[in-house]
Design a protein around this motif. Structure first.
Motif, PDB file in Angstrom:
ATOM      1  N   GLN A   1      33.721  65.704  20.544  1.00 36.01           N
ATOM      2  CA  GLN A   1      34.825  65.616  19.591  1.00 36.01           C
ATOM      3  C   GLN A   1      35.153  64.160  19.262  1.00 36.01           C
ATOM      4  OE1 GLN A   1      37.946  67.768  21.556  1.00 36.01           O
ATOM      5  NE2 GLN A   1      37.360  69.733  20.661  1.00 36.01           N
TER       6      GLN A   1
ATOM      7  N   ARG B   1      43.597  62.147  27.907  1.00 34.54           N
ATOM      8  CA  ARG B   1      42.214  62.432  27.501  1.00 34.54           C
ATOM      9  C   ARG B   1      41.573  61.187  26.880  1.00 34.54           C
ATOM     10  NH1 ARG B   1      43.432  67.019  25.297  1.00 34.54           N
ATOM     11  NH2 ARG B   1      43.740  66.144  23.222  1.00 34.54           N
TER      12      ARG B   1
ATOM     13  N   LYS C   1      32.128  68.801  25.659  1.00 35.92           N
ATOM     14  CA  LYS C   1      32.849  69.252  24.466  1.00 35.92           C
ATOM     15  C   LYS C   1      33.817  68.169  23.967  1.00 35.92           C
ATOM     16  CE  LYS C   1      36.230  72.674  23.010  1.00 35.92           C
ATOM     17  NZ  LYS C   1      37.092  73.761  23.429  1.00 35.92           N
ATOM     18  N   VAL C   2      34.599  67.628  24.876  1.00 37.12           N
ATOM     19  CA  VAL C   2      35.572  66.596  24.503  1.00 37.12           C
ATOM     20  C   VAL C   2      34.854  65.337  24.029  1.00 37.12           C
ATOM     21  CG1 VAL C   2      37.416  65.106  25.377  1.00 37.12           C
ATOM     22  CG2 VAL C   2      37.379  67.505  26.008  1.00 37.12           C
TER      23      VAL C   2
ATOM     24  N   GLN D   1      27.049  64.321  34.558  1.00 36.96           N
ATOM     25  CA  GLN D   1      27.951  65.245  35.250  1.00 36.96           C
ATOM     26  C   GLN D   1      28.854  64.490  36.219  1.00 36.96           C
ATOM     27  OE1 GLN D   1      25.971  68.512  37.132  1.00 36.96           O
ATOM     28  NE2 GLN D   1      27.795  69.192  38.219  1.00 36.96           N
TER      29      GLN D   1
ATOM     30  N   SER E   1      30.808  71.076  31.125  1.00 32.26           N
ATOM     31  CA  SER E   1      30.830  71.601  29.752  1.00 32.26           C
ATOM     32  C   SER E   1      32.078  71.125  29.000  1.00 32.26           C
ATOM     33  CB  SER E   1      30.759  73.128  29.746  1.00 32.26           C
ATOM     34  OG  SER E   1      31.864  73.681  30.420  1.00 32.26           O
ATOM     35  N   TYR E   2      33.216  71.054  29.686  1.00 33.70           N
ATOM     36  CA  TYR E   2      34.429  70.562  29.037  1.00 33.70           C
ATOM     37  C   TYR E   2      34.295  69.069  28.711  1.00 33.70           C
ATOM     38  CZ  TYR E   2      39.295  69.445  28.116  1.00 33.70           C
ATOM     39  OH  TYR E   2      40.455  68.993  27.530  1.00 33.70           O
ATOM     40  N   PHE E   3      33.698  68.325  29.632  1.00 31.71           N
ATOM     41  CA  PHE E   3      33.462  66.909  29.380  1.00 31.71           C
ATOM     42  C   PHE E   3      32.584  66.730  28.142  1.00 31.71           C
ATOM     43  CE2 PHE E   3      30.628  63.152  30.448  1.00 31.71           C
ATOM     44  CZ  PHE E   3      31.502  62.203  29.945  1.00 31.71           C
TER      45      PHE E   3
ATOM     46  N   PHE F   1      37.434  65.049  34.446  1.00 34.36           N
ATOM     47  CA  PHE F   1      37.160  66.285  33.719  1.00 34.36           C
ATOM     48  C   PHE F   1      36.784  67.378  34.713  1.00 34.36           C
ATOM     49  CE2 PHE F   1      36.621  63.050  30.476  1.00 34.36           C
ATOM     50  CZ  PHE F   1      37.332  63.606  29.424  1.00 34.36           C
ATOM     51  N   ASP F   2      37.324  68.563  34.496  1.00 29.16           N
ATOM     52  CA  ASP F   2      37.143  69.672  35.429  1.00 29.16           C
ATOM     53  C   ASP F   2      35.711  70.193  35.474  1.00 29.16           C
ATOM     54  OD1 ASP F   2      39.833  69.548  36.036  1.00 29.16           O
ATOM     55  OD2 ASP F   2      40.390  71.129  34.618  1.00 29.16           O
ATOM     56  N   SER F   3      35.063  70.246  34.332  1.00 24.76           N
ATOM     57  CA  SER F   3      33.716  70.807  34.308  1.00 24.76           C
ATOM     58  C   SER F   3      32.825  69.979  33.380  1.00 24.76           C
ATOM     59  CB  SER F   3      33.757  72.259  33.826  1.00 24.76           C
ATOM     60  OG  SER F   3      34.067  72.305  32.441  1.00 24.76           O
TER      61      SER F   3
END
Length: 148
Positions: A124, A85, A120-121, A104, A116-118, A112-114
């Motif tokens: 962080q 990651r 979010k990470v 995107q 939204s996950y990208f 990254f799969d999606s």
């Protein structure tokens, strides 16, 4: 020994010796284990754009995934997937600053799969969205960031 204070001091000294010895043993990593870790790290750096699993990584290194996780944690103080990651976020940061690709697309190209996950990470790690990072060139003037 009849003095309870002297006895207590000896027990405390013995316990400290045990703790120090266990820390030294846990830090020791053999040359073979070190080469496995290097092999895993190189594989992740070269294939971060692909969907990687612990099973893929362990198979590439020729060991089971549980042993790989233990070795990696002991050597790098992080898990293999957290290390992956980090590499993906490093690549995304560079692409956000050096290309005009949509956020995107950058997320997808960094493994990254999606979206939204990208997002979010990325939040962080950087405490802002990828779009905000791209726009704030003055606050964050770096084209690349490395987490090692």
């Amino acid at each position: 020994m009849t003095d309870k204070y002297q006895l207590s001091a000896k027990v405390y000294e013995w316990m400290l010796t045990l703790v120090q010895t266990s820390r030294e043993i846990s830090k020791e990593i053999s040359a073979g284990s070190s080469s496995i870790i290097q092999q895993a790290k190189e594989y992740m750096k070269q294939h971060y754009t692909q969907p990687l699993t612990l099973d893929n990584l362990a198979e590439h290194c020729g060991i089971n995934k549980y042993r790989l996780c233990r070795l990696f944690q002991r050597s790098e103080d992080t898990s293999p997937l957290a290390y992956l990651r980090d590499r993906r976020i490093e690549a995304a940061i560079t692409m956000l600053r050096t290309t005009d690709l949509p956020v995107q697309t950058i997320g997808e190209q960094c493994g990254f799969d999606s979206p939204s996950y990208f997002g979010k990470v990325f939040r962080q790690y950087m405490s802002m969205t990828p779009k905000d990072y791209r726009m704030k060139k003055m606050a964050f003037p770096y084209h690349a960031i490395y987490y090692e």
